[in-house]
Design a protein around this motif. Structure first.
Motif, PDB file in Angstrom:
ATOM      1  N   TYR A 202     -27.876 -21.497  54.979  1.00  0.00           N
ATOM      2  CA  TYR A 202     -27.579 -22.232  53.837  1.00  0.00           C
ATOM      3  C   TYR A 202     -28.702 -21.857  52.688  1.00  0.00           C
ATOM      4  O   TYR A 202     -28.265 -21.961  51.500  1.00  0.00           O
ATOM      5  CB  TYR A 202     -27.391 -23.655  54.092  1.00  0.00           C
TER       6      TYR A 202
ATOM      7  N   ALA B 115     -17.080 -21.125  54.208  1.00  0.00           N
ATOM      8  CA  ALA B 115     -18.156 -21.953  54.024  1.00  0.00           C
ATOM      9  C   ALA B 115     -19.229 -21.317  53.087  1.00  0.00           C
ATOM     10  O   ALA B 115     -19.722 -21.983  52.374  1.00  0.00           O
ATOM     11  CB  ALA B 115     -18.448 -22.411  55.375  1.00  0.00           C
TER      12      ALA B 115
ATOM     13  N   SER C  86     -21.398 -29.286  58.804  1.00  0.00           N
ATOM     14  CA  SER C  86     -20.199 -29.941  59.390  1.00  0.00           C
ATOM     15  C   SER C  86     -19.084 -28.892  59.360  1.00  0.00           C
ATOM     16  O   SER C  86     -18.284 -28.959  60.406  1.00  0.00           O
ATOM     17  CB  SER C  86     -19.819 -31.239  58.679  1.00  0.00           C
ATOM     18  N   MET C  87     -18.939 -28.000  58.636  1.00  0.00           N
ATOM     19  CA  MET C  87     -17.986 -27.155  58.463  1.00  0.00           C
ATOM     20  C   MET C  87     -18.225 -25.862  59.404  1.00  0.00           C
ATOM     21  O   MET C  87     -17.195 -25.347  60.075  1.00  0.00           O
ATOM     22  CB  MET C  87     -17.686 -26.359  57.143  1.00  0.00           C
TER      23      MET C  87
ATOM     24  N   ASP D 258     -25.322 -30.914  54.546  1.00  0.00           N
ATOM     25  CA  ASP D 258     -24.400 -31.317  55.530  1.00  0.00           C
ATOM     26  C   ASP D 258     -22.975 -30.973  55.569  1.00  0.00           C
ATOM     27  O   ASP D 258     -22.377 -30.931  56.684  1.00  0.00           O
ATOM     28  CB  ASP D 258     -24.523 -33.013  55.364  1.00  0.00           C
ATOM     29  N   ASP D 259     -22.374 -30.673  54.372  1.00  0.00           N
ATOM     30  CA  ASP D 259     -21.090 -30.162  54.487  1.00  0.00           C
ATOM     31  C   ASP D 259     -20.993 -28.972  55.033  1.00  0.00           C
ATOM     32  O   ASP D 259     -20.161 -28.745  55.838  1.00  0.00           O
ATOM     33  CB  ASP D 259     -20.847 -29.918  52.663  1.00  0.00           C
TER      34      ASP D 259
ATOM     35  N   TYR E 241     -22.048 -28.489  47.209  1.00  0.00           N
ATOM     36  CA  TYR E 241     -21.666 -28.279  48.295  1.00  0.00           C
ATOM     37  C   TYR E 241     -22.926 -28.563  49.094  1.00  0.00           C
ATOM     38  O   TYR E 241     -23.842 -27.567  49.352  1.00  0.00           O
ATOM     39  CB  TYR E 241     -21.019 -26.744  48.480  1.00  0.00           C
ATOM     40  N   THR E 242     -23.291 -29.881  49.851  1.00  0.00           N
ATOM     41  CA  THR E 242     -24.550 -29.906  50.285  1.00  0.00           C
ATOM     42  C   THR E 242     -24.713 -29.062  51.883  1.00  0.00           C
ATOM     43  O   THR E 242     -23.648 -28.555  52.341  1.00  0.00           O
ATOM     44  CB  THR E 242     -24.476 -31.488  50.639  1.00  0.00           C
TER      45      THR E 242
ATOM     46  N   THR F 254     -19.381 -30.138  41.027  1.00  0.00           N
ATOM     47  CA  THR F 254     -19.747 -30.802  42.567  1.00  0.00           C
ATOM     48  C   THR F 254     -20.609 -29.908  43.233  1.00  0.00           C
ATOM     49  O   THR F 254     -20.566 -28.754  43.295  1.00  0.00           O
ATOM     50  CB  THR F 254     -18.465 -31.079  43.392  1.00  0.00           C
TER      51      THR F 254
ATOM     52  N   ASP G   5     -21.240 -22.981  44.149  1.00  0.00           N
ATOM     53  CA  ASP G   5     -21.993 -24.144  43.473  1.00  0.00           C
ATOM     54  C   ASP G   5     -23.032 -23.493  42.531  1.00  0.00           C
ATOM     55  O   ASP G   5     -22.869 -23.682  41.304  1.00  0.00           O
ATOM     56  CB  ASP G   5     -22.711 -25.008  44.602  1.00  0.00           C
TER      57      ASP G   5
END
Length: 149
Positions: A109, A70, A93-94, A89-90, A86-87, A84, A77
């Motif tokens: 993050y 993660a 959630s991981m 929220d992503d 990787y937000t 794409t 990114d």
């Protein structure tokens, strides 16, 4: 017998380091391409967990591996200009089932977005690239030639 890649990773002292800092330390000395990231993270996870068995949140090698991947995905990114994103929220959630402290995860993050890991190959060649790739390939296969995923 331990692989060359495993030996290279295990020679590092990760005791007491937060996983993010341990990854920064590892990838400073052991840059890699995307294809080798999974293999390197598996060896890192084993070494990190062996050196930090009493971690507050990380209860297994798998927890270390999932958090490491993660961290790499969130960092990759910005550093590689990925198409794409990787937000947050992503990322949450991981990681939420590994580390329940959402404030800590949000701060991690944000740090990764402002100061990404630089683990992937850049235009400057690393003299160890061939050795690293060879070690990663060898560690993914056994003597019968079967490749592990």
């Amino acid at each position: 017998a331990p692989s060359l890649l495993s030996a290279l990773i295990r020679k590092n002292n990760f005791r007491g380091m937060p996983p993010e800092i341990a990854l920064r330390h590892l990838f400073y000395f052991l840059p890699c391409q995307d294809a080798a990231a999974d293999t390197i993270c598996r060896h890192f996870s084993r070494a990190y967990f062996e050196q930090n068995p009493k971690s507050i949140w990380l209860k297994s090698e798998d927890d270390v591996y999932r958090l490491s991947m993660a961290v790499i995905m969130a960092s990759k990114d910005k550093y590689n200009g990925a198409m794409t994103t990787y937000t947050r929220d992503d990322f949450l959630s991981m990681c939420r089932d590994i580390i329940p402290d959402e404030k800590f995860l949000c701060e991690l993050y944000d740090r990764l977005k402002s100061w990404p890991l630089k683990q992937f190959k850049t235009s400057t060649p690393n003299p160890n690239d061939e050795l690293i790739e060879e070690a990663a390939t060898v560690s993914r296969s056994d003597h019968s030639g079967r490749v592990y995923s």
